[in-house]
Enzyme design. Sequence first.
Site, PDB file in Angstrom:
ATOM      1  N   HIS A  47       0.858  -1.184   0.000  1.00 24.60           N
ATOM      2  CA  HIS A  47       0.000   0.000   0.000  1.00 24.60           C
ATOM      3  C   HIS A  47       0.896   1.237   0.000  1.00 24.60           C
ATOM      4  O   HIS A  47       1.882   1.279   0.739  1.00 24.60           O
ATOM      5  CB  HIS A  47      -0.902  -0.028   1.248  1.00 24.60           C
ATOM      6  CG  HIS A  47      -1.825   1.139   1.316  1.00 24.60           C
ATOM      7  ND1 HIS A  47      -2.983   1.210   0.559  1.00 24.60           N
ATOM      8  CD2 HIS A  47      -1.753   2.294   2.018  1.00 24.60           C
ATOM      9  CE1 HIS A  47      -3.583   2.366   0.816  1.00 24.60           C
ATOM     10  NE2 HIS A  47      -2.862   3.042   1.694  1.00 24.60           N
TER      11      HIS A  47
ATOM     12  N   ASP B  34      -6.819  -2.645   3.935  1.00 22.97           N
ATOM     13  CA  ASP B  34      -5.563  -1.987   4.343  1.00 22.97           C
ATOM     14  C   ASP B  34      -5.345  -2.004   5.861  1.00 22.97           C
ATOM     15  O   ASP B  34      -4.743  -1.081   6.419  1.00 22.97           O
ATOM     16  CB  ASP B  34      -5.520  -0.522   3.839  1.00 22.97           C
ATOM     17  CG  ASP B  34      -5.598  -0.434   2.324  1.00 22.97           C
ATOM     18  OD1 ASP B  34      -5.133  -1.373   1.652  1.00 22.97           O
ATOM     19  OD2 ASP B  34      -6.138   0.565   1.813  1.00 22.97           O
TER      20      ASP B  34
ATOM     21  N   ALA C 133      10.370   3.384  -3.663  1.00 23.43           N
ATOM     22  CA  ALA C 133      10.538   2.691  -2.371  1.00 23.43           C
ATOM     23  C   ALA C 133       9.782   1.360  -2.385  1.00 23.43           C
ATOM     24  O   ALA C 133      10.257   0.347  -1.845  1.00 23.43           O
ATOM     25  CB  ALA C 133      10.050   3.580  -1.233  1.00 23.43           C
TER      26      ALA C 133
HETATM   27  C1  GRF Z   1       1.088   0.825  -6.022  1.00 26.15           C
HETATM   28  O1  GRF Z   1       1.271   2.154  -5.617  1.00 26.15           O
HETATM   29  C2  GRF Z   1       0.641  -0.035  -4.867  1.00 26.15           C
HETATM   30  O2  GRF Z   1       1.164   0.368  -3.633  1.00 26.15           O
HETATM   31  C3  GRF Z   1      -0.859   0.162  -4.860  1.00 26.15           C
HETATM   32  O3  GRF Z   1      -1.210   0.241  -6.212  1.00 26.15           O
HETATM   33  C4  GRF Z   1      -0.080   0.692  -6.971  1.00 26.15           C
HETATM   34  C5  GRF Z   1       0.160  -0.366  -8.012  1.00 26.15           C
HETATM   35  O4  GRF Z   1       1.162   0.006  -8.919  1.00 26.15           O
HETATM   36  N1  GRF Z   1      -1.516  -0.895  -4.137  1.00 26.15           N
HETATM   37  P1  GRF Z   1       1.730  -1.057  -9.929  1.00 26.15           P
HETATM   38  O5  GRF Z   1       0.542  -1.657 -10.673  1.00 26.15           O
HETATM   39  O6  GRF Z   1       2.457  -2.095  -9.144  1.00 26.15           O
HETATM   40  O7  GRF Z   1       2.635  -0.300 -10.836  1.00 26.15           O
END
Ligand code: GRF
Length: 205
Positions: free
Chosen positions: A112, A148, A176
């Site tokens: 998250h 979450d 990060a």
């Molecule tokens: C990331 O920011 C993750 O933390 C959130 O959704 C976004 C997904 O990005 N749950 P990606 O599809 O991995 O590029």
Amino acid sequence: MSGKLKVGVLISGRGSNLKALIDACAQTDFPARVVIVISNVASAAGLNYAKQAGIPFKIVPHQEFPSREAFDAAVDTELQRASVELVCEAGFMRIHSDGFVRKWLGKVINIHPSLLPAFKGTHVHEKVIAAGVKVSGCTVHYVMPELDSGPIIARSEVPVLEGDTPESLAARVLQAEHKLYPSVLKEIAEGRVRLEGGRVVKNAV
Ligand code: GRF
């Protein structure tokens, strides 16, 4: 290869965290491997990372199922078919049924883009900037029925800079994320982290 933890990754979109996990697993001595990628969205760009890496993938379109339970049952079937031992959610935009979470308890993790328990849900970076906090980051946690809210495994902090937009902050947090998620996967695969009695237990090895 056979001793490696078998990982299933659930995605809905871009898949940059999926790519980070695939890249980590490509290292010879990495203790996990991605055995299946499942997307609930047929057009998810992240599926290309699975294709490029030769990893089997499945599309399970949620709208074709009459209920959350029925969708989760189809996902569960695919995970079992691939002998998945740990599920990594990576931008997976569906909430699981309680039954699925109970069945996979301690075996599903999610990333998250905030320092949980702050800023749950969506539009996280907008909320962080509006709140005026100076530090944000990302969290990997075990998945529980409430969104979450599962036990936190690890977090990584990044600064919120003056003039940040949701996009610039998201990009910093995402960098990060791409380090944190593989490092948590490694810890779990090495048996250094587990869920016990609803709490995260870490062992030194
Ligand atoms: C990331 O920011 C993750 O933390 C959130 O959704 C976004 C997904 O990005 N749950 P990606 O599809 O991995 O590029």
